[in-house]
Design a protein around this motif. Structure first.
Motif, PDB file in Angstrom:
ATOM      1  N   ILE A  78       8.699 -82.946 -65.195  1.00  0.00           N
ATOM      2  CA  ILE A  78       9.867 -82.066 -65.203  1.00  0.00           C
ATOM      3  C   ILE A  78      11.020 -82.884 -65.762  1.00  0.00           C
ATOM      4  O   ILE A  78      11.209 -84.036 -65.379  1.00  0.00           O
ATOM      5  N   GLU A  79      11.781 -82.278 -66.675  1.00  0.00           N
ATOM      6  CA  GLU A  79      12.962 -82.945 -67.223  1.00  0.00           C
ATOM      7  C   GLU A  79      14.129 -81.976 -67.170  1.00  0.00           C
ATOM      8  O   GLU A  79      14.040 -80.852 -67.649  1.00  0.00           O
ATOM      9  N   LEU A  80      15.218 -82.415 -66.551  1.00  0.00           N
ATOM     10  CA  LEU A  80      16.401 -81.595 -66.361  1.00  0.00           C
ATOM     11  C   LEU A  80      17.573 -82.252 -67.077  1.00  0.00           C
ATOM     12  O   LEU A  80      17.831 -83.447 -66.881  1.00  0.00           O
ATOM     13  N   PHE A  81      18.269 -81.482 -67.911  1.00  0.00           N
ATOM     14  CA  PHE A  81      19.438 -81.984 -68.627  1.00  0.00           C
ATOM     15  C   PHE A  81      20.671 -81.348 -68.004  1.00  0.00           C
ATOM     16  O   PHE A  81      20.689 -80.138 -67.732  1.00  0.00           O
ATOM     17  N   SER A  82      21.722 -82.143 -67.767  1.00  0.00           N
ATOM     18  CA  SER A  82      22.948 -81.577 -67.201  1.00  0.00           C
ATOM     19  C   SER A  82      24.183 -82.192 -67.845  1.00  0.00           C
ATOM     20  O   SER A  82      24.154 -83.326 -68.312  1.00  0.00           O
ATOM     21  N   LYS A  83      25.238 -81.385 -67.867  1.00  0.00           N
ATOM     22  CA  LYS A  83      26.559 -81.838 -68.299  1.00  0.00           C
ATOM     23  C   LYS A  83      27.483 -81.690 -67.105  1.00  0.00           C
ATOM     24  O   LYS A  83      27.667 -80.602 -66.592  1.00  0.00           O
ATOM     25  N   VAL A  84      28.039 -82.835 -66.676  1.00  0.00           N
ATOM     26  CA  VAL A  84      28.908 -82.855 -65.502  1.00  0.00           C
ATOM     27  C   VAL A  84      30.192 -83.572 -65.870  1.00  0.00           C
ATOM     28  O   VAL A  84      30.183 -84.790 -66.056  1.00  0.00           O
TER      29      VAL A  84
END
Length: 159
Positions: A78-84
């Motif tokens: 599983i790979e999750l990309f986020s912008k925070v």
């Protein structure tokens, strides 16, 4: 800035993947910790392309995050990309079956600043890197232990 750790879990590959892909449970956990989480996609089953929007307090400010599930390769990755708040982060979970009831989970987080304030935040985190790595590994170990406890099989003594 990158953090990486691995844990061996006493559960089957499928059980561990079921636990790490329990997105509804993760949403509820974030809500219990004071975050506001909204799912923003129209997918009916878990899979690549799931998206969320979240708002949460961090360092006396409300931060917003947009997350995208980039990779959903059941039951291995599983790979999750986020912008925070100016930081782009990639969280990757890889699972490897060591035996029938033992699975190795490798979890990594890679954060990259995209703004000056984000660069300053990551720079201050680098100064405390040793303690952050220790806390990260402890938290992942606790998560792995909770997965083990969830799927622990009862062992009957031999008579």
């Amino acid at each position: 800035m990158k953090f990486k750790t691995r844990e061996d879990i006493e559960a089957t590959l499928e059980q561990v993947f079921e636990a790490v892909s329990d997105f509804d449970g993760m949403e509820r956990a974030a809500l219990r910790r004071g975050a506001e989480v909204t799912r923003t996609d129209n997918l009916t089953s878990p899979g690549q392309g799931m998206t969320w929007h979240a708002a949460f307090p961090f360092r006396n400010r409300t931060r917003t995050a947009d997350m995208l599930l980039k990779t959903y390769d059941a039951p291995h990755q599983i790979e999750l990309f986020s912008k925070v708040s100016g930081i782009e982060a990639t969280v990757e979970v890889e699972l490897l079956s060591l035996s029938r009831n033992r699975t190795r989970m490798t979890m990594s987080i890679d954060m990259r600043p995209k703004t000056i304030p984000a660069r300053l935040l990551l720079q201050s985190m680098k100064l405390a890197r040793a303690s952050l790595v220790r806390r990260y590994r402890k938290r992942v170990a606790n998560y792995a232990q909770s997965i083990e406890n969830r799927y622990r099989t009862t062992v009957h003594p031999i008579r």
